[in-house]
Every structure is written in C-alpha cells, then in structure tokens.
Design a protein around this motif. Structure first.
Motif, mmCIF file in Angstrom:
data_model
loop_
_atom_site.group_PDB
_atom_site.id
_atom_site.type_symbol
_atom_site.label_atom_id
_atom_site.label_comp_id
_atom_site.label_asym_id
_atom_site.label_seq_id
_atom_site.Cartn_x
_atom_site.Cartn_y
_atom_site.Cartn_z
ATOM 1 N N MET A 1 38.302 41.352 42.841
ATOM 2 C CA MET A 1 39.399 41.839 42.044
ATOM 3 C C MET A 1 40.088 42.969 42.823
ATOM 4 O O MET A 1 39.629 44.095 42.829
ATOM 5 N N THR A 2 41.160 42.676 43.515
ATOM 6 C CA THR A 2 41.909 43.665 44.271
ATOM 7 C C THR A 2 42.733 44.502 43.310
ATOM 8 O O THR A 2 43.298 43.992 42.363
ATOM 9 N N SER A 3 42.831 45.802 43.598
ATOM 10 C CA SER A 3 43.575 46.673 42.698
ATOM 11 C C SER A 3 44.583 47.505 43.463
ATOM 12 O O SER A 3 44.295 48.006 44.539
ATOM 13 N N THR A 4 45.763 47.630 42.902
ATOM 14 C CA THR A 4 46.769 48.530 43.444
ATOM 15 C C THR A 4 46.904 49.752 42.559
ATOM 16 O O THR A 4 47.760 50.596 42.782
ATOM 17 N N THR A 5 46.075 49.852 41.560
ATOM 18 C CA THR A 5 46.134 50.950 40.601
ATOM 19 C C THR A 5 45.312 52.128 41.095
ATOM 20 O O THR A 5 44.459 51.975 41.977
ATOM 21 N N ARG A 6 45.550 53.288 40.536
ATOM 22 C CA ARG A 6 44.810 54.495 40.940
ATOM 23 C C ARG A 6 43.393 54.509 40.379
ATOM 24 O O ARG A 6 42.499 55.094 40.973
ATOM 25 N N VAL A 7 43.211 53.916 39.223
ATOM 26 C CA VAL A 7 41.882 53.740 38.633
ATOM 27 C C VAL A 7 41.553 52.269 38.835
ATOM 28 O O VAL A 7 42.377 51.399 38.544
ATOM 29 N N PRO A 8 40.359 51.957 39.341
ATOM 30 C CA PRO A 8 40.060 50.555 39.619
ATOM 31 C C PRO A 8 40.057 49.692 38.362
ATOM 32 O O PRO A 8 39.757 50.166 37.266
ATOM 33 N N ARG A 9 40.416 48.449 38.544
ATOM 34 C CA ARG A 9 40.369 47.482 37.451
ATOM 35 C C ARG A 9 38.915 47.117 37.184
ATOM 36 O O ARG A 9 38.060 47.245 38.052
ATOM 37 N N THR A 10 38.657 46.659 35.984
ATOM 38 C CA THR A 10 37.325 46.167 35.632
ATOM 39 C C THR A 10 37.495 44.872 34.850
ATOM 40 O O THR A 10 38.543 44.623 34.256
ATOM 41 N N GLU A 11 36.461 44.058 34.858
ATOM 42 C CA GLU A 11 36.541 42.777 34.155
ATOM 43 C C GLU A 11 36.527 43.004 32.648
ATOM 44 O O GLU A 11 35.720 43.778 32.126
ATOM 45 N N ILE A 12 37.407 42.322 31.955
ATOM 46 C CA ILE A 12 37.447 42.371 30.495
ATOM 47 C C ILE A 12 36.399 41.384 29.995
ATOM 48 O O ILE A 12 36.475 40.195 30.288
ATOM 49 N N THR A 13 35.412 41.888 29.258
ATOM 50 C CA THR A 13 34.260 41.079 28.871
ATOM 51 C C THR A 13 34.048 41.097 27.362
ATOM 52 O O THR A 13 34.695 41.836 26.632
ATOM 53 N N GLY A 14 33.094 40.294 26.928
ATOM 54 C CA GLY A 14 32.691 40.253 25.523
ATOM 55 C C GLY A 14 33.581 39.337 24.712
ATOM 56 O O GLY A 14 34.588 38.814 25.183
ATOM 57 N N LEU A 15 33.186 39.148 23.460
ATOM 58 C CA LEU A 15 33.923 38.273 22.552
ATOM 59 C C LEU A 15 35.341 38.797 22.326
ATOM 60 O O LEU A 15 36.310 38.056 22.456
ATOM 61 N N TYR A 16 35.458 40.094 21.991
ATOM 62 C CA TYR A 16 36.776 40.677 21.783
ATOM 63 C C TYR A 16 37.600 40.574 23.070
ATOM 64 O O TYR A 16 38.781 40.237 23.031
#
Length: 193
Positions: free
Chosen positions: A1-16
């Motif tokens: 997951m490459t990120s151009t953001t200042r805070v790294p991206r994270t995987e969106i997980t779970g049912l919600y």
C-alpha cells in the motif's frame, strides 16, 4: 500500500470496514486514501462521516449555492481532494457543472450571478485567519438568503474548513474523481491579493 499522505495509510478492516469499503466503491468507484489514513482513529473517522452525512440533509440553502460555497472554501484553503470530490459530487447530483468547474477562479469568471459571488466571497472571508467577514457581506446575504440560509451557509463553510484543513495537514490529495467520470479539469486558480 503506497502512500503519498503524511500519515501512512492503513487497511480498513472488520465488518464495519467491509461495509464502508463497499459503500465507498459504489459512491466513488474506489476507497480514497484519506479513508485509509483516517481509519487509524475509527471513532474520529465515523464521527466526521456521520456529521458530514447530516449536513447533506440541511435544506435552507439552495443546492447549487451550497455546493459553490463549500467548493469556494476548499479552494481558499487549498484542498485538492475536497475540490475534486465536490466537483464530482456536483456532477452526480445534477448540479451546474460549468459553474462548479469555475469555482477556483470565481473572482475572475463571468459565469456566476451576483448572489453566487456574494456566497463565495463570504466563504472565502470565513477561511481567512482572522476571519474577514463584514457586516455588509452578512447584510447582503440576509437579503438574499434569509437568516436560516446565512446560518446554514456559515455552518457549511465551517464544516468544509474542518475537513479541508485536516486533509491538507494530513497530505490527503485529489483522487482524480472528476477525471474518472470524464469531467473537464477544474479551472486553474488565479492568484489574488
């Protein structure tokens, strides 16, 4: 997951998270980087989404004016993500795309009515630090929109300030939604003093 953001991206997980990704893909065609950044603090993300959704139900400001106001605030703050998303949403809601396209250069463009210009001037003035809204601006808008309309305009611009400034600070940039649906590029912003 490459990120151009200042805070790294994270995987969106779970049912919600799964339901959220399905909804975002349906609405936007993909999952925005910003959602993956905000997922680090799910409660903040959910509350901001919930509040943003509630603002869509406000109805004292005509829809085109509401769109122009939020886009003018995003342009003033410099949030490319917000501008792109709201241009895309204007297209999807059947709003005036020609005007939405011109928002970054609203001061010079000839496509806007006097009321639209007053709304965008107010939005830009609210984005300054300190705020540069004047009594004259507000009086003219009270005549144009009524008290409830001015309150809604003010709240919409305030919400956009929150969102746009957070996105800029976190390095969340345009996701090219407008380009993906074949809209003309947004007009280039003209420097003003």
């Amino acid at each position: 997951m490459t990120s151009t953001t200042r805070v790294p991206r994270t995987e969106i997980t779970g049912l919600y998270g799964g339901l959220l990704k399905v909804a975002m893909r349906k609405m936007l065609g993909g999952v925005p980087e910003g959602a993956e950044v905000m997922w680090h603090h799910r409660r903040v993300f959910k509350d901001m989404m919930r509040f943003g959704g509630r603002t869509e139900k406000w109805d004292r400001l005509e829809r085109n004016l509401a769109s122009l106001a939020t886009m003018a605030a995003a342009a003033e703050v410099g949030c490319s993500f917000c501008l792109d998303l709201h241009y895309f949403m204007a297209h999807n809601k059947g709003l005036d795309e020609a005007k939405a396209r011109e928002v970054p250069r609203w001061r010079e463009s000839s496509v806007f009515t006097p009321v639209e210009r007053r709304v965008m001037e107010y939005a830009a003035a609210m984005c300054q630090t300190p705020v540069t809204v004047t009594d004259d601006m507000t009086a003219a808008l009270l005549d144009d929109l009524g008290a409830a309309g001015v309150v809604e305009l003010t709240a919409r611009v305030g919400v956009m300030n929150l969102t746009a400034r957070a996105n800029v600070a976190l390095g969340i940039r345009s996701q090219e939604y407008a380009a993906s649906c074949g809209l003309q590029p947004l007009a280039s912003r003209v420097a003003h003093t």
